[in-house]
Design a protein around this motif. Structure first.
Motif, mmCIF file in Angstrom:
data_model
loop_
_atom_site.group_PDB
_atom_site.id
_atom_site.type_symbol
_atom_site.label_atom_id
_atom_site.label_comp_id
_atom_site.label_asym_id
_atom_site.label_seq_id
_atom_site.Cartn_x
_atom_site.Cartn_y
_atom_site.Cartn_z
ATOM 1 N N GLY C 68 93.356 53.163 8.378
ATOM 2 C CA GLY C 68 94.195 53.397 7.149
ATOM 3 C C GLY C 68 93.380 54.947 6.359
ATOM 4 N N LEU C 69 92.121 54.938 6.465
ATOM 5 C CA LEU C 69 91.614 55.828 6.386
ATOM 6 C C LEU C 69 91.188 57.138 6.921
ATOM 7 C CD1 LEU C 69 87.703 53.958 5.269
ATOM 8 C CD2 LEU C 69 89.496 54.582 3.539
ATOM 9 N N VAL C 70 91.268 56.670 8.586
ATOM 10 C CA VAL C 70 91.453 58.024 9.153
ATOM 11 C C VAL C 70 92.883 59.091 9.167
ATOM 12 C CG1 VAL C 70 91.756 58.687 11.906
ATOM 13 C CG2 VAL C 70 90.163 56.870 10.902
ATOM 14 N N PHE C 71 93.857 58.177 8.901
ATOM 15 C CA PHE C 71 95.191 58.248 8.513
ATOM 16 C C PHE C 71 95.641 59.470 7.388
ATOM 17 C CE2 PHE C 71 99.008 57.927 6.911
ATOM 18 C CZ PHE C 71 100.021 57.957 7.853
ATOM 19 N N ALA C 72 94.409 58.198 6.375
ATOM 20 C CA ALA C 72 94.595 58.875 5.170
ATOM 21 C C ALA C 72 94.082 60.682 4.748
ATOM 22 C CB ALA C 72 94.743 58.473 3.757
ATOM 23 N N GLY C 73 92.642 60.235 5.423
ATOM 24 C CA GLY C 73 91.792 61.277 4.915
ATOM 25 C C GLY C 73 91.999 62.725 5.760
ATOM 26 N N PHE C 74 92.459 62.460 6.812
ATOM 27 C CA PHE C 74 92.640 63.431 7.756
ATOM 28 C C PHE C 74 94.365 64.025 7.236
ATOM 29 C CE2 PHE C 74 89.767 61.986 10.565
ATOM 30 C CZ PHE C 74 89.055 63.502 11.083
ATOM 31 N N THR C 75 95.260 63.505 7.086
ATOM 32 C CA THR C 75 96.547 63.878 6.887
ATOM 33 C C THR C 75 96.128 64.788 5.198
ATOM 34 O OG1 THR C 75 97.238 61.750 7.499
ATOM 35 C CG2 THR C 75 98.537 62.751 6.080
ATOM 36 N N ILE C 76 95.418 63.382 4.217
ATOM 37 C CA ILE C 76 95.098 64.851 3.640
ATOM 38 C C ILE C 76 94.391 66.443 3.483
ATOM 39 C CG2 ILE C 76 93.921 64.297 0.181
ATOM 40 C CD1 ILE C 76 94.563 61.555 0.889
ATOM 41 N N LEU C 77 93.350 66.366 4.063
ATOM 42 C CA LEU C 77 93.140 66.656 4.033
ATOM 43 C C LEU C 77 93.040 68.169 5.134
ATOM 44 C CD1 LEU C 77 89.449 68.373 4.874
ATOM 45 C CD2 LEU C 77 89.624 67.951 7.002
ATOM 46 N N PHE C 78 94.404 68.026 5.665
ATOM 47 C CA PHE C 78 95.150 68.879 6.762
ATOM 48 C C PHE C 78 96.036 69.278 5.483
ATOM 49 C CE2 PHE C 78 93.548 67.029 11.423
ATOM 50 C CZ PHE C 78 92.672 68.222 11.027
ATOM 51 N N GLN C 79 96.783 68.763 4.506
ATOM 52 C CA GLN C 79 97.786 69.038 3.361
ATOM 53 C C GLN C 79 97.351 69.735 2.822
ATOM 54 O OE1 GLN C 79 99.162 65.360 1.954
ATOM 55 N NE2 GLN C 79 100.478 64.952 3.924
ATOM 56 N N VAL C 80 95.431 69.808 2.214
ATOM 57 C CA VAL C 80 95.342 70.102 1.017
ATOM 58 C C VAL C 80 94.923 71.832 2.010
ATOM 59 C CG1 VAL C 80 93.120 71.000 -0.461
ATOM 60 C CG2 VAL C 80 94.987 68.846 -0.170
ATOM 61 N N PHE C 267 95.295 46.988 -3.066
ATOM 62 C CA PHE C 267 95.800 47.056 -3.794
ATOM 63 C C PHE C 267 94.651 47.542 -5.124
ATOM 64 C CE2 PHE C 267 96.822 46.218 -8.834
ATOM 65 C CZ PHE C 267 97.431 47.033 -8.668
ATOM 66 N N LEU C 268 93.548 46.032 -4.188
ATOM 67 C CA LEU C 268 92.213 46.154 -5.536
ATOM 68 C C LEU C 268 91.621 47.385 -4.780
ATOM 69 C CD1 LEU C 268 91.652 42.398 -5.145
ATOM 70 C CD2 LEU C 268 91.813 43.942 -7.105
ATOM 71 N N ILE C 269 91.352 47.798 -3.351
ATOM 72 C CA ILE C 269 90.415 48.841 -3.422
ATOM 73 C C ILE C 269 90.720 50.191 -3.559
ATOM 74 C CG2 ILE C 269 90.133 50.831 -0.882
ATOM 75 C CD1 ILE C 269 90.230 47.500 0.722
ATOM 76 N N LEU C 270 92.722 50.681 -3.498
ATOM 77 C CA LEU C 270 92.898 51.638 -4.205
ATOM 78 C C LEU C 270 92.864 51.793 -5.458
ATOM 79 C CD1 LEU C 270 94.428 53.892 -3.239
ATOM 80 C CD2 LEU C 270 96.800 52.523 -3.503
ATOM 81 N N SER C 271 93.277 50.762 -6.298
ATOM 82 C CA SER C 271 92.350 50.706 -7.451
ATOM 83 C C SER C 271 91.406 51.521 -8.033
ATOM 84 C CB SER C 271 93.280 49.703 -7.948
ATOM 85 O OG SER C 271 94.634 49.185 -8.162
ATOM 86 N N ALA C 272 90.368 50.819 -7.614
ATOM 87 C CA ALA C 272 89.073 50.371 -7.791
ATOM 88 C C ALA C 272 88.354 52.058 -7.105
ATOM 89 C CB ALA C 272 88.098 50.208 -6.724
ATOM 90 N N VAL C 273 89.483 52.804 -5.773
ATOM 91 C CA VAL C 273 88.989 53.841 -5.740
ATOM 92 C C VAL C 273 89.485 55.437 -6.679
ATOM 93 C CG1 VAL C 273 89.180 55.914 -4.164
ATOM 94 C CG2 VAL C 273 88.407 53.506 -3.505
ATOM 95 N N ILE C 274 90.849 54.518 -7.254
ATOM 96 C CA ILE C 274 91.172 55.622 -8.118
ATOM 97 C C ILE C 274 90.119 55.728 -9.920
ATOM 98 C CG2 ILE C 274 93.256 55.861 -9.641
ATOM 99 C CD1 ILE C 274 94.516 54.909 -7.790
ATOM 100 N N PHE C 275 89.341 54.514 -9.786
ATOM 101 C CA PHE C 275 89.078 54.843 -11.397
ATOM 102 C C PHE C 275 88.144 55.007 -11.345
ATOM 103 C CE2 PHE C 275 91.127 50.637 -12.353
ATOM 104 C CZ PHE C 275 91.597 51.125 -13.574
ATOM 105 N N ILE C 276 87.237 54.976 -9.668
ATOM 106 C CA ILE C 276 85.591 56.051 -9.422
ATOM 107 C C ILE C 276 86.143 57.612 -9.232
ATOM 108 C CG2 ILE C 276 84.211 56.432 -7.490
ATOM 109 C CD1 ILE C 276 84.552 53.628 -6.848
ATOM 110 N N TYR C 277 87.498 57.955 -8.431
ATOM 111 C CA TYR C 277 87.594 59.200 -9.295
ATOM 112 C C TYR C 277 87.829 59.828 -9.761
ATOM 113 C CZ TYR C 277 91.033 63.125 -6.982
ATOM 114 O OH TYR C 277 91.683 63.954 -6.925
ATOM 115 N N PHE C 278 89.116 59.464 -11.483
ATOM 116 C CA PHE C 278 88.584 59.552 -12.111
ATOM 117 C C PHE C 278 87.372 59.556 -13.270
ATOM 118 C CE2 PHE C 278 93.275 57.701 -12.621
ATOM 119 C CZ PHE C 278 94.485 59.015 -13.017
#
Lengths: 446, 361, 288
Positions: C68-80, C267-278
């Motif tokens: 999931g990290l590989v998929f999301a990471g690379f997708t976001i990188l290339f998209q941006v 969901f928990l992982i994503l929430s944690a990541v979002i809080f850190i991100y904010f």
């Protein structure tokens, strides 16, 4: 044991229904109109899992007949068979279970029976004489009215066989020889020999393991121990894996991406000379290209040495759910079984292989002209039911008794993965078998 | 430090001519102001000097280099923009040092030059602030500082004060003047405000409709406007213009209009023809209240504006309206007829066709 | 007074809908994750955190998480990266600007199912346009569905193709708000194209960038349809990330409780990541 468990369920069920109704707000539509439909007495709700036009028409016709004769409405909803189990669960959670539903997977039936959601239909089952391996009783009760065998064998181009003077293969070598003879760009040849999906999907589970069954492989012993990698089985599985790896030479590229559409389409478009499947292929071709349908021959999955043959088990059936309309539903099923089942079976006559032995003799069934036209196929079907050397087996029905564990193995795709490890990853047979066996053990561990 | 030469500099957008054949030499260390109404081509000219706008034809020389086809960064000019154009995410220090940093100047030298500029502009206390934490005046000082650290051949300032309030504008005007004295750099300053132009410029180039109308020191423009446009653009309140004709000759030359007649310089009489239809211009501040005997004209007061040291009178002579800016006078009343006089040196006469002053031939 | 009542009414309806359509299902899913359940209709047995323990102890969970990290990471990188590139191209002077901009947005408007099916056809091992094209260029057949890495690269490429227009649009809007004077100032200051991009464009786009990365991260981490429709998590689980794992457990493997646990952990992982991100990139500070 079962009874007491079930009694407890009954007292619980109302509460469960209340909770379920809450849950169903997510599935809002059902939930919202539930109350006033409840008020409508005497409607049997039937979830049909055969969406072909003819089959739906036959079911609707039967429903209309029943309402005319008995004054009870039968409401027919149709979904693709693969979606039926989900719909049944949703209907139960929504507080409005279907009264009768199609299920195509014994694991699903067992789960629902175990949860007390189904009503036994022993009286109907008792009335008839059934073929082998088609009833899946739970603790002596029958919850399941199977309406066809849905067996998988190998269909082939009889016209090319005739033109090249080939005869039906009896073992793996002769099968490969036939594939080789028909593959090429010359006269009476096609680009490829056969397609076998090997991806992690239902098509692979259903069509790829016939050779393995014929080779005498079983998945479990009588105590549900996985024996795939036992000293007895492992060599036979290895033989099978080598054979499948060898078959890829005759397949279009990337069998891992192949699926149901390739099985039918590649055969109809002259890409392959053989395809695993059922009589459905013949029925479909017979509608649009009857000349070519007549050129389709069938043979059973051979074993390596030609001593045994196999078909992969398919089966489809109906269950009656535990609802306010259960009694009426059972009455309808019995009526349908006597009056309309044959009409229904005739909507795909070669495909719907009867489960009841009496039907094979029933003049009403025999009256369909296709059964005469394709008598070579129906003869083979009948032979499957009686010949001791023919094995009817599938992943999901393996084991000493019908059990959800086999269903879990089916859906874990441990066996398709074994094929992928062999064919895509070039792993050794030992490793492939060991990994598959371990995954099966992990999967059925409770 | 360099002499800047603009030769036949022209910019056209399709058929529209924005700047037409501008010829101008800016001396080393000179402060020159381009002034004119909006759309007169002054900013476009400046941008062509900066290299932000390609010229259609003509050339720009800075020192002995022809920079006409060079990129802005290769012209060694610095520019200050109307909206400051500060890098919002960089603090003051980094804003000041940016031009040096991208040119690869060593860190130590950047620091020295930034600190110097900060000291000159009084920005030492603000170096760590971000632009949004600064007032408008401070922002403009940073923008000036950014130009300053670069030590460019030429400063270009594009309406740098127009976003400031009136008070701040006066203060910054002084600062820019001091900065120019301190650095001795050549500067081109664009403004639409003639007071800024008059107060800042060593010379002023008045532009209109893409052309330079007149170039000269502020007072020359004021005293001897070359044409009607310059006469009315320079000076506040605006010059009074009258239609009339030239009469007499040499020492008796005069401008005669309906209801009055004023003497004009002899050169004008010589340059013009007797009886020629002309326009005359008299600045309000050159009209003085005189005695009946010495007055040239008599006007009737419509409106009186007391401005403190001075009094502005709005009057009419017949159907002609005029302003007179006189010393403070508490005695005048609306409706009074007052005798006004003007010295012949202060009467500007123009050809109504070409708009050209009759003072120059 | 009446306006206030209307306001409360609207808020009330909004809250009721949220509760009905979001909170209750979320609560229900969480509840399921604490139960042993073979199916949705089974009698639930409360087993506390056992599903979580089981799930966290299986290598397949961590493998899916990593994928999931590989998929999301690379997708976001290339998209941006591509999104910014395209936005700058579209912001420049291109002929037929509105048409080109419209076309550039097109992939985003296509239903995922259509894209997935089309690409499957294009990549068909026998008749696919891509297969044939690669062959014409003299290369070997690309085993896009047979090799885990290639399959992952394929779903990443597809996702980038579909969702880059969204990022492009966001950046295009962001670029409109960058004052042209800044670029001119930088040009006079001596910055080259790359320096102007780095020192002006990028910092000016930062607020947009922050939001876009956040949104894309949430969407891509939870993205189910494109993977399910093209590879179903295969081959050999090579593209199985947490949503696919949760789906398979819930709907195929008779492990509803464990499937719910996978979703809850995700969901928990994503929430944690979002809080850190904010915390790291506060949205309200547009220009620091």
């Amino acid at each position: 044991m079962t009874t007491s468990k079930k009694d407890k369920r009954h007292t619980l069920s109302r509460r469960t229904v209340m909770k379920g109704a809450g849950a169903a707000t997510g599935l809002a539509v059902t939930g919202i109109y539930a109350p006033f439909v409840h008020a409508q007495e005497k409607t049997i709700r039937f979830l049909n899992g055969e969406p072909s036009r003819e089959s739906v028409r036959a079911m609707r016709f039967a429903a209309a007949q029943y309402e005319k004769e008995k004054g009870i409405k039968v409401q027919m909803d149709t979904v693709p068979a693969g979606k039926a189990y989900e719909r049944v669960q949703a209907s139960i959670k929504g507080g409005r279970p279907y009264d009768i539903a199609t299920l195509i997977f014994v694991g699903d039936v067992l789960i629902l029976a175990d949860e007390g959601k189904l009503a036994p239909i022993n009286d109907i089952i008792k009335k008839y004489d059934w073929g082998p391996k088609i009833l899946f009783p739970v603790n002596g009760d029958n919850y399941w009215y199977p309406y066809d065998y849905n067996l998988c064998w190998i269909n082939f181009r009889q016209d090319l066989y005739t033109a090249q003077g080939l005869s039906q293969p009896t073992d793996w070598d002769s099968m490969k020889a036939n594939l080789a003879a028909l593959q090429g760009s010359g006269e009476n040849q096609l680009p490829h020999g056969i397609v076998h999906p090997i991806g992690s999907n239902g098509a692979t589970n259903y069509t790829a393991f016939g050779y393995m069954w014929a080779n005498g492989v079983q998945l479990f012993d009588d105590d549900w121990n996985v024996v795939l990698d036992s000293a007895d089985m492992a060599p036979r599985v290895a033989e099978y894996l080598d054979f499948m790896a060898g078959l890829t030479e005759y397949m279009p590229p990337a069998p891992v991406q192949a699926g149901w559409p390739n099985l039918v389409g590649d055969f109809q478009t002259d890409k392959i000379s053989h395809t695993p499947g059922t009589g459905r292929l013949i029925d479909t071709m017979n509608v649009r290209m009857p000349d070519r349908a007549a050129n389709v021959g069938s043979f059973l999955f051979p074993s390596m040495r030609g001593d045994k043959f196999a078909v992969n088990h398919g089966y489809d059936g109906w269950v009656v759910l535990d609802t306010a309309m259960t009694d009426e539903a059972i009455k309808f099923l019995e009526w349908f079984s006597d009056e309309h089942l044959i009409n229904f079976l005739h909507t795909s006559p070669v495909h719907y292989q009867p489960t009841r032995l009496d039907i094979y003799e029933d003049p009403r069934w025999l009256a369909h002209p296709d059964l005469e036209t394709f008598s070579h196929i129906t003869a083979m079907q009948k032979q499957v039911l009686s010949d001791e050397n023919i094995i009817i087996r599938s992943i999901d029905t393996e084991g000493p008794a019908p059990d959800v564990r086999a269903g879990k193995v089916f859906r874990s795709y441990a066996l398709p993965e074994m094929l992928q490890n062999k064919i895509l990853n070039n792993m050794s047979n030992e490793e492939c078998v060991k990994m598959a066996a371990d995954k099966m053990r992990e999967t059925i561990k409770t | 430090m360099a002499i800047v030469k603009l030769r036949d500099l022209t910019k056209r957008f399709g058929d529209v001519s924005a700047v037409e054949s501008v010829n101008l030499t800016i001396d080393d260390g000179e402060f020159i102001v381009f002034v004119g109404p909006s759309g007169c081509g002054k900013s476009t000219t400046l941008r062509m000097v900066a290299g932000l706008e390609d010229s259609t034809s003509g050339s720009v020389h800075i020192g002995d280099r022809d920079v006409t086809r060079l990129q802005p960064k290769d012209r060694n000019v610095a520019m200050v923009f109307q909206n400051y154009a500060l890098y919002a995410h960089k603090n003051v220090y980094d804003n000041l040092g940016f031009g040096l940093r991208v040119r690869g100047v060593p860190r130590q030298e950047i620091n020295t030059r930034v600190m110097q500029a900060a000291e000159i502009l009084g920005l030492e206390e603000l170096l760590q602030r971000k632009p949004k934490q600064l007032s408008g005046g401070q922002k403009q000082r940073v923008a000036l500082g950014r130009a300053l650290v670069r030590d460019p051949d030429l400063f270009l300032l594009d309406e740098p004060l127009s976003n400031l309030d009136a008070k701040m504008r006066v203060r910054m005007r002084e600062e820019i003047a001091k900065l120019h004295k301190a650095t001795g750099s050549s500067m081109i300053y664009v403004t639409h405000d003639q007071i800024e132009a008059m107060t800042l410029g060593d010379r002023i180039a008045v532009m209109n409709k893409g052309r330079v109308q007149q170039v000269g020191p502020p007072l020359e423009l004021y005293d001897r406007p070359a044409n009607l446009f310059v006469s009315s653009f320079i000076g506040s309140p605006e010059i009074n213009l009258f239609d009339g004709a030239l009469v007499g000759s040499a020492n008796t030359a005069a401008f005669e209009s309906a209801g009055f007649s004023v003497p004009v310089r002899a050169e004008i009489g010589a340059n013009g023809e007797r009886g020629q239809t002309v326009k005359a211009g008299i600045r309000p501040e050159h009209l003085k209240i005189g005695t009946e005997a010495e007055s040239n004209l008599s006007a009737n007061i419509d409106l009186i504006e007391q401005m403190g040291a001075q009094t502005l009178l709005l009057c009419h002579i017949g159907s002609m309206r005029l302003h007179a800016l006189v010393d403070r006078n508490d005695k005048v009343r609306i409706g009074d007829d007052i005798p006004l006089r003007v010295d012949r040196e202060n009467v500007h006469v123009f050809d109504p066709e070409s708009g050209k002053s009759l003072l120059v031939n | 007074m009446r306006g206030e009542r209307a306001l409360y009414l609207i808020l009330g309806v909004a809250f009721a809908l949220t509760a009905l359509l979001i909170l209750y299902p979320a609560y229900h899913a969480l509840e399921l994750s604490f139960q042993r359940l073979d199916s949705f209709v089974s009698e639930p047995e409360w087993i506390g955190l056992q599903n979580y323990q089981t799930v966290l102890a299986t290598p397949e969970f961590w493998a899916a998480f990593g994928r999931g990290l590989v998929f999301a990471g690379f997708t976001i990188l290339f998209q941006v990266v591509l999104g910014i590139g395209f936005a700058m191209l579209l912001d420049a002077h291109v002929p037929l600007k509105p048409l080109v901009r419209g076309l550039a947005v097109l992939p985003y408007l296509l239903p995922t199912v259509i894209v997935a099916l089309t690409f499957q056809w294009m990549l068909d091992p026998t008749v696919g346009v891509m297969t044939q094209g690669v062959r014409l260029m003299g290369y070997e057949y690309i085993p896009w569905g047979e090799n885990s890495a290639v399959a992952m690269a394929t779903v990443i490429t597809l996702s980038v193709w579909i969702w880059t227009p969204f990022v492009t649009l966001a950046f295009l809007a962001g670029l409109q708000s960058v004052p042209g004077e800044l670029y001119e100032a930088a040009r006079v200051d001596g910055a080259n194209g790359w320096q102007r991009f780095w020192h002006i464009t990028l910092p000016q786009l930062r607020p947009v960038l922050t939001v876009v990365i956040l949104l894309r991260a949430i969407w891509m981490f939870n993205k189910f349809d494109i993977i399910w429709l093209t590879t179903r998590g295969g081959p050999l689980n090579g593209t199985e990330h947490l949503p696919v794992l949760a789906y398979r457990k819930t709907f195929e493997l008779y492990q509803v409780g464990e499937g719910a646990a996978v979703s809850a952990i995700s969901f928990l992982i994503l929430s944690a990541v979002i809080f850190i991100y904010f915390y790291a990139f506060p949205l309200d500070e547009k220009e620091e």
